[in-house]
Write a protein that holds these residues in place. Structure first.
Motif, PDB file in Angstrom:
ATOM      1  N   ASP A   1       0.864  -1.187   0.000  1.00  0.00           N
ATOM      2  CA  ASP A   1       0.000   0.000   0.000  1.00  0.00           C
ATOM      3  C   ASP A   1       0.896   1.231   0.000  1.00  0.00           C
ATOM      4  OD1 ASP A   1      -3.255   0.434   1.208  1.00  0.00           O
ATOM      5  OD2 ASP A   1      -1.910   2.126   0.767  1.00  0.00           O
ATOM      6  N   ASP A   2       0.486   2.280  -0.746  1.00  0.00           N
ATOM      7  CA  ASP A   2       1.328   3.480  -0.809  1.00  0.00           C
ATOM      8  C   ASP A   2       1.166   4.355   0.431  1.00  0.00           C
ATOM      9  OD1 ASP A   2      -1.307   3.843  -1.827  1.00  0.00           O
ATOM     10  OD2 ASP A   2      -0.718   5.817  -2.576  1.00  0.00           O
TER      11      ASP A   2
ATOM     12  N   ASP B   1      -2.828  -3.123  -2.775  1.00  0.00           N
ATOM     13  CA  ASP B   1      -3.632  -1.912  -2.951  1.00  0.00           C
ATOM     14  C   ASP B   1      -3.791  -1.622  -4.440  1.00  0.00           C
ATOM     15  OD1 ASP B   1      -4.937   0.455  -2.379  1.00  0.00           O
ATOM     16  OD2 ASP B   1      -3.066   1.609  -2.289  1.00  0.00           O
TER      17      ASP B   1
ATOM     18  N   MET C   1      -5.055   1.495  -5.786  1.00  0.00           N
ATOM     19  CA  MET C   1      -4.701   2.873  -6.110  1.00  0.00           C
ATOM     20  C   MET C   1      -3.306   3.205  -5.596  1.00  0.00           C
ATOM     21  SD  MET C   1      -7.298   4.317  -7.657  1.00  0.00           S
ATOM     22  CE  MET C   1      -7.323   6.064  -7.288  1.00  0.00           C
ATOM     23  N   MET C   2      -2.341   3.230  -6.493  1.00  0.00           N
ATOM     24  CA  MET C   2      -0.975   3.625  -6.117  1.00  0.00           C
ATOM     25  C   MET C   2      -0.404   4.479  -7.241  1.00  0.00           C
ATOM     26  SD  MET C   2       0.707   0.233  -4.353  1.00  0.00           S
ATOM     27  CE  MET C   2       0.494  -0.817  -5.765  1.00  0.00           C
TER      28      MET C   2
ATOM     29  N   LYS D   1     -11.883  -1.423   1.195  1.00  0.00           N
ATOM     30  CA  LYS D   1     -11.536  -0.601   2.354  1.00  0.00           C
ATOM     31  C   LYS D   1     -12.794   0.094   2.849  1.00  0.00           C
ATOM     32  CE  LYS D   1      -6.868   0.565   0.849  1.00  0.00           C
ATOM     33  NZ  LYS D   1      -6.030   1.656   0.326  1.00  0.00           N
TER      34      LYS D   1
HETATM   35 MG   LIG Z   1      -3.439   3.574  -2.377  1.00  0.00          MG
END
Ligand SMILES: [Mg+2]
Length: 466
Positions: free
Chosen positions: A9-10, A53, A55-56, A105
């Motif tokens: 995860d970012d 994740d 969205m990165m 999430k």
């Molecule tokens: Mg993310």
């Protein structure tokens, strides 16, 4: 069940939160903050599961997943995509990238641990197959071409169990063309068909009012045939307890109702791919194992297999469990058969000798073609007297009935000579075979068509009474 999990995860607090949750359940956790690091860690540490994740920045989760699934080093690691929102398009896009599952999430603990346990269990099965495959390859029994994950040439057979006839038809419609579908509304009928026919997947509605779908799943998991059929269960999203129990019973995947057609198709295809992969591996292992221990001409065991079985017999002997004997038999004047009637006739003779050996030895004896026209029989539990009787019976069975070579050649008389020895403590498979071979040599030089035994003292040979 323990395992190593890679969390990607970012956003650092997200990583820390997931790490803490998983470590509290005694999983071993490694982490990465971007796509490149994730791929690097996956290659280096080969985790049992990756929570990824979507969205990165730079490289998003779909891209990471695609790369992991295209790399033979990481292809087998299950990937769970973590999406910010419950976006349907994201799920489908993820499944197409090869993701094995999804979590939204904020991550719900019950869903998290149920998915993690289920995927780790699947991975254990796959790992075992991969390991057996690797050792098969090391033995030279398997070629280097791995079955491809997406090679499905025949339409899959899917059984849909749903108590409402209209819902059942609607599910079939959502799945569309390209599958053989069997629609059932009655669990008893479904059970019978699962036993009698070959299905690649069961889709079952656990929210059905008319029957207890979990009971059917549990029953399937308790028999050999049902155990390997993947199950995709449809559940109501508010029935958490049922979702957890489904995974614990061995359901492979769950799909939340109402059923989205794209997600249904994607999850069905994921299960079918896994099943196909496992089936292909099992088949290639079975046939290569069979080939690696079998003599192709006679169907008897080959020399390699024989050696390990003699060693097994010696181990039991050393422990004082039981005695064991071996015999070597050789076809008399076999060269003449080949010279006079040709190699096809020679092959027929060898096959017929093999079938008479099969007919005259016990089920526990290990029957092998040693090479050329030589055969070896390992006789667990037999002392020299029992072994001599068996060898004499075999000699007679060969000599009394002439061999039928087909219309061209008619019948010809065939005899064998044999050397027999009991195995003793301190023997290896080599010393045992050398002793039996000496007895065989003497049987040949004394005129053939006879059986001799060799005792422990070299040179002390005793002729059979037969
Ligand atoms: Mg993310």
């Amino acid at each position: 069940m323990s395992g190593r999990i890679l969390v990607v995860d970012d956003i650092e607090p997200n990583v820390r939160l997931l790490k803490a949750k998983l470590e509290a359940e005694y999983y071993d956790v490694i982490t990465a903050n971007n796509g490149m690091d994730a791929i690097e860690s996956a290659r280096q540490f080969v985790p049992d599961l990756i929570l990824l994740d979507v969205m990165m920045p730079q490289m998003d989760g779909f891209e990471v997943c695609t790369r992991l699934k295209n790399d033979p080093r990481t292809r087998h690691i299950p990937v769970v995509m973590v999406t910010a929102l419950d976006h349907q398009e994201d799920k489908v896009k993820g499944l197409e990238a090869g993701a094995d599952d999804f979590l939204s999430k904020p991550i719900d603990d019950v869903a998290l641990f149920a998915r993690v346990r289920s995927l780790l269990r699947l991975k254990m099965v796959m790992d075992e197959l991969r390991q057996r495959e690797a050792s098969g390859r090391a033995l030279g029994a398997i070629s280097d071409t791995m079955p491809r994950l997406d090679d499905t040439d025949t339409p899959a057979n899917i059984l849909i169990l749903e108590d409402d006839e209209r819902q059942c038809a609607r599910l079939a419609h959502k799945l569309g063309e390209g599958y053989h579908l069997a629609l059932c509304t009655d669990p008893r009928e479904a059970s019978e068909r699962l036993d009698a026919e070959n299905f690649d997947l069961l889709v079952v509605n656990l929210a059905a009012r008319g029957f207890d779908g979990l009971r059917l799943c549990a029953r399937m998991r308790s028999n050999d045939k049902g155990r390997v059929i993947p199950i995709l269960a449809l559940v109501n999203p508010d029935n958490r307890e049922q979702i957890v129990r489904a995974f614990d019973i061995g359901v492979n995947d769950v799909l939340l109702r109402p059923v989205d057609a794209n997600e249904l198709t994607a999850r069905v295809n994921t299960q079918l791919r896994c099943k196909h992969y496992a089936d292909t591996l099992r088949q290639s292992l079975d046939s290569s194992f069979e080939m690696s221990v079998t003599d192709q001409l006679t169907g008897l065991h080959n020399r390699r297999f024989m050696q390990t079985r003699i060693e097994d017999a010696l181990t039991r002997l050393e422990r004082g469990v039981e005695s064991a004997s071996i015999l070597i038999a050789d076809v008399d004047h076999f060269k003449l058969v080949n010279d006079r009637w040709g190699h096809d006739a020679g092959d027929k003779v060898l096959q017929e000798v093999a079938s008479r050996i099969k007919a005259n030895m016990r089920a526990i004896d290990i029957l092998c073609r040693y090479g050329g026209e030589e055969f070896v029989v390992v006789m667990p539990g037999s002392d020299i007297n029992a072994a001599m009787q068996a060898a004499e019976r075999l000699r007679e069975a060969v000599a009394l009935e002439p061999f039928e070579l087909g219309s061209e050649h008619g019948t010809i008389p065939i005899t064998i000579s044999a050397g027999v020895t009991e195995l003793f403590k301190g023997d290896t498979h080599e010393t045992g075979l050398i002793r039996a071979d000496k007895a065989l040599y003497h049987a040949k030089s004394k005129g053939r068509n006879r059986v001799l035994s060799a005792g422990m003292n070299k040179g002390q040979l005793q002729e059979s009474l037969g």
